[in-house]
Design an enzyme around this catalytic site. Structure first.
Site, PDB file in Angstrom:
ATOM      1  N   TYR A 141       0.820  -1.218   0.000  1.00 36.77           N
ATOM      2  CA  TYR A 141       0.000   0.000   0.000  1.00 36.77           C
ATOM      3  C   TYR A 141       0.854   1.267   0.000  1.00 36.77           C
ATOM      4  O   TYR A 141       0.424   2.305  -0.475  1.00 36.77           O
ATOM      5  CB  TYR A 141      -0.907   0.025   1.238  1.00 36.77           C
ATOM      6  CG  TYR A 141      -2.251  -0.649   1.053  1.00 36.77           C
ATOM      7  CD1 TYR A 141      -2.328  -1.990   0.701  1.00 36.77           C
ATOM      8  CD2 TYR A 141      -3.435   0.055   1.246  1.00 36.77           C
ATOM      9  CE1 TYR A 141      -3.560  -2.606   0.548  1.00 36.77           C
ATOM     10  CE2 TYR A 141      -4.668  -0.561   1.094  1.00 36.77           C
ATOM     11  CZ  TYR A 141      -4.724  -1.884   0.751  1.00 36.77           C
ATOM     12  OH  TYR A 141      -5.939  -2.488   0.597  1.00 36.77           O
ATOM     13  N   LYS A 192       3.033 -15.160   2.058  1.00 36.86           N
ATOM     14  CA  LYS A 192       3.385 -16.050   0.955  1.00 36.86           C
ATOM     15  C   LYS A 192       4.902 -16.220   0.979  1.00 36.86           C
ATOM     16  O   LYS A 192       5.612 -15.768   0.069  1.00 36.86           O
ATOM     17  CB  LYS A 192       2.900 -15.467  -0.378  1.00 36.86           C
ATOM     18  CG  LYS A 192       1.400 -15.562  -0.596  1.00 36.86           C
ATOM     19  CD  LYS A 192       0.931 -16.963  -1.014  1.00 36.86           C
ATOM     20  CE  LYS A 192       1.371 -17.292  -2.419  1.00 36.86           C
ATOM     21  NZ  LYS A 192       0.927 -18.673  -2.801  1.00 36.86           N
ATOM     22  N   ASP A 225      -3.056 -17.913   0.592  1.00 35.97           N
ATOM     23  CA  ASP A 225      -4.081 -18.544  -0.255  1.00 35.97           C
ATOM     24  C   ASP A 225      -4.736 -19.711   0.472  1.00 35.97           C
ATOM     25  O   ASP A 225      -5.957 -19.902   0.411  1.00 35.97           O
ATOM     26  CB  ASP A 225      -3.479 -18.973  -1.616  1.00 35.97           C
ATOM     27  CG  ASP A 225      -2.256 -19.872  -1.489  1.00 35.97           C
ATOM     28  OD1 ASP A 225      -1.655 -19.929  -0.403  1.00 35.97           O
ATOM     29  OD2 ASP A 225      -1.908 -20.535  -2.490  1.00 35.97           O
ATOM     30  N   ASP A 249      -6.506  -7.000   3.846  1.00 28.51           N
ATOM     31  CA  ASP A 249      -7.634  -6.349   3.171  1.00 28.51           C
ATOM     32  C   ASP A 249      -8.558  -7.412   2.589  1.00 28.51           C
ATOM     33  O   ASP A 249      -9.777  -7.374   2.780  1.00 28.51           O
ATOM     34  CB  ASP A 249      -7.091  -5.432   2.067  1.00 28.51           C
ATOM     35  CG  ASP A 249      -8.197  -4.714   1.320  1.00 28.51           C
ATOM     36  OD1 ASP A 249      -9.116  -4.196   1.993  1.00 28.51           O
ATOM     37  OD2 ASP A 249      -8.157  -4.670   0.081  1.00 28.51           O
ATOM     38  N   ASP A 253     -12.373  -9.086   4.182  1.00 28.35           N
ATOM     39  CA  ASP A 253     -13.648  -9.060   3.458  1.00 28.35           C
ATOM     40  C   ASP A 253     -14.250 -10.466   3.403  1.00 28.35           C
ATOM     41  O   ASP A 253     -15.456 -10.650   3.550  1.00 28.35           O
ATOM     42  CB  ASP A 253     -13.459  -8.546   2.021  1.00 28.35           C
ATOM     43  CG  ASP A 253     -13.735  -7.056   1.883  1.00 28.35           C
ATOM     44  OD1 ASP A 253     -13.580  -6.329   2.884  1.00 28.35           O
ATOM     45  OD2 ASP A 253     -14.097  -6.608   0.774  1.00 28.35           O
TER      46      ASP A 253
HETATM   47  C1  IPM Z   1     -10.531  -1.201   3.668  1.00 30.87           C
HETATM   48  C2  IPM Z   1     -10.760  -0.577   2.329  1.00 30.87           C
HETATM   49  C3  IPM Z   1      -9.617   0.375   2.029  1.00 30.87           C
HETATM   50  C4  IPM Z   1      -8.349  -0.448   1.940  1.00 30.87           C
HETATM   51  C5  IPM Z   1      -9.810   1.254   0.788  1.00 30.87           C
HETATM   52  C6  IPM Z   1     -11.092   2.053   0.853  1.00 30.87           C
HETATM   53  C7  IPM Z   1      -8.636   2.147   0.556  1.00 30.87           C
HETATM   54  O1  IPM Z   1     -10.923  -1.564   1.357  1.00 30.87           O
HETATM   55  O2  IPM Z   1     -10.412  -0.464   4.667  1.00 30.87           O
HETATM   56  O3  IPM Z   1     -10.480  -2.424   3.739  1.00 30.87           O
HETATM   57  O4  IPM Z   1      -8.046  -1.033   0.880  1.00 30.87           O
HETATM   58  O5  IPM Z   1      -7.638  -0.522   2.937  1.00 30.87           O
HETATM   59 MG    MG Z   2     -11.012  -3.532   2.123  1.00 25.95          MG
END
Ligand code: IPM
Ligand code: MG
Length: 367
Positions: A141, A192, A225, A249, A253
Site C-alpha cells: 500500500y 506467501k 491462499d 484487506d 472481506d
Molecule cells: C478497507 C478498504 C480500504 C483499503 C480502501 C477504501 C482504501 O478496502 O479499509 O479495507 O483497501 O484498505
Molecule cells: Mg477492504
C-alpha cells in the site's frame, strides 16, 4: 472526564450511519453520564468537493488531538475521474499513515440471531469468533518505488513495492499475540513465504518474536491462499489471524461474509499508546443504496463500542452497547442486508431507534 471525538462521516452511506452514531452518543451523554466533546470534519469525496483534497491538514490536525476518530466511509463513482493522488481513498490512507495506525483489528463474529444470514451452513459458522489483525501502514500500500511508466513501443509498466522491516512486523505481531492472550491463545500468521522475500522475513520475525516473548501462545504459519480456503472450509479453527496490509484487506472481506453481512462488521485501527484510534465499519460507502435509508448502522455502532473499549476506557459501556445490539437482533429487527423470514425489516434510522429503546429498557431494568 470529557472524551474528545472527531467524527468523519465521509461519503455514500457514511453520513446516514453516522447520524445513528450521533443518536447513540446523545443517549450516552443524557442517560449514561458520559461526556463527549465532538467535532466533525470532511474526508474523501466530501472533502474533495469542498477543498479539492481528500483530507486537509487542518482536519488531520483535529484528528491528532482527538481521543478517538469515528469514520463512516469514503469513495464513490462521483470521484472516479479525479486525479489519482487526490482520490477519496487517499484521504483514508493518509489518515492511517500520518497517525501511524499500524494495527487494524477486524473481528468477525457470528451473532446467534444471524447464523442463517451466512452463505455457509449454520453448523460451520455458529458461534464463530475470529479476529483479523491486519498490518495497516506498510506493505504494498505504501512501498516505494511505485508508479506507471512508459517503456516504449506503446507499452507501459505499472509497479508497486511490497516491503516490511523487522520492527514493522514485530509491532503488529505483538498486538496480535497480546490479543490472543485475552482470547483463545492461538495466532495464525499468514504470508506467501513460498513466493515473496517479504513473506519469508515476516515468517522469520514472527517466529522469533513468538520464541522470545509469547511461547505460551500457539503459533501457526499459513500461506495466505490456503488461509482464504480454510476460512471457507472450517473457519472455527482460527482465533487471531495476523497478516500484512494487502492480504489483510482481502481476508477480512472474506471473513466478513462468513458473518452474513458486511453491514455488521466493525474495525479499530490502533497506533502507539497515547495516539487516537480510528474506528470505522468494514463496509464501504455503498453508493448504490446511499440516501435510501437501507444501510445497516450496526457496523458503525459496533465500531463505537470498540472506540469505547480501546480508546476511551469505557469497557463496560462497550459491553452494554454490544449486548443491546444482540437483543435487537434476537427480537428480529433487521435492515435489508440481514433480512430473514419472520423478521421485521426496518430502515437505518429505525434500527438506531430500536437500539436506543433497548439501551433505555436495560437501564430501567438495572435500576
Ligand atoms: C478497507 C478498504 C480500504 C483499503 C480502501 C477504501 C482504501 O478496502 O479499509 O479495507 O483497501 O484498505
Ligand atoms: Mg477492504
Amino acid at each position: 472526564m470529557t472524551h474528545k471525538l472527531m467524527i468523519l462521516p465521509g461519503d455514500g452511506i457514511g453520513p446516514e450511519v453516522m447520524a445513528e452514531i450521533r443518536k447513540v452518543l446523545g443517549w450516552l451523554e443524557s442517560d449514561a453520564g458520559i461526556a463527549f466533546d465532538i467535532e466533525e470534519g470532511l474526508i474523501g469525496g466530501a472533502s474533495i468537493d469542498a477543498h479539492n483534497d481528500p483530507l486537509t491538514n487542518d482536519t488531520l490536525e483535529q484528528c491528532r488531538k482527538a481521543d478517538a476518530i469515528l469514520l463512516g466511509a469514503v469513495g464513490g463513482p462521483k470521484w472516479a475521474d479525479v486525479e489519482y493522488n487526490i482520490r477519496p481513498e487517499a484521504g483514508l490512507l493518509k489518515l492511517r499513515k500520518e497517525l501511524d495506525l499500524f494495527a487494524n483489528l477486524r473481528p468477525a463474529l457470528v451473532f446467534d440471531a444471524l447464523v442463517d444470514a451466512s452463505s455457509l451452513k449454520p453448523d460451520i459458522v455458529k458461534g464463530l469468533d475470529i479476529l483479523i489483525v491486519r498490518e495497516l501502514t506498510g506493505g504494498v500500500y505504501f512501498g516505494e518505488p511505485r508508479g506507471i511508466e512508459d517503456i516504449g513501443n506503446g507499452q507501459r509498466r505499472g509497479f508497486n513495492t511490497q516491503t516490511y522491516t523487522t520492527s514493522e512486523i514485530q509491532r503488529v505481531g505483538r498486538v496480535a499475540f497480546d490479543l490472543a492472550r485475552k482470547r483463545s491463545n492461538k495466532v495464525t500468521s499468514c504470508e506467501k513465504a513460498n513466493v515473496m522475500e517479504s513473506g519469508k522475513l515476516w515468517r522469520e520475525e514472527i517466529t522469533a518474536l513468538h520464541g522470545s516473548e509469547f511461547n505460551d501462545i500457539e503459533l501457526e504459519h499459513m500461506y495466505a491462499d490456503n488461509c482464504a480456503m480454510q476460512l471457507l472450509r472450517s473457519p472455527s479453527q482460527f482465533d487471531v489471524i495476523v497478516t500484512d496490509n494487502l492480504f489483510g484487506d482481502i481476508l477480512s472481506d472474506e471473513a466478513a461474509m462468513l458473518t452474513g453481512s458486511l453491514g455488521m462488521l466493525p474495525s479499530a485501527s490502533l497506533g502507539n499508546p497515547g495516539s487516537p484510534g480510528l474506528y470505522e465499519p468494514v463496509h464501504g460507502s455503498a453508493p448504490d443504496i446511499a440516501g435510501q435509508g437501507k444501510a445497516n448502522p450496526l457496523a458503525t455502532i459496533l465500531s463505537l463500542a470498540m472506540a469505547l473499549r480501546y480508546s476511551l476506557n469505557e469497557g463496560q459501556t462497550a459491553d452494554q452497547l454490544e449486548q443491546a445490539v444482540q437483543v435487537v437482533l434476537n427480537a428480529g429487527t433487521r435492515t435489508p442486508d440481514i433480512m430473514a423470514p419472520n423478521c421485521i425489516e426496518v430502515s437505518t434510522a429505525a434500527m438506531g431507534d430500536a437500539l436506543i429503546s433497548q439501551l433505555q429498557k436495560s437501564k430501567a431494568e438495572a435500576a
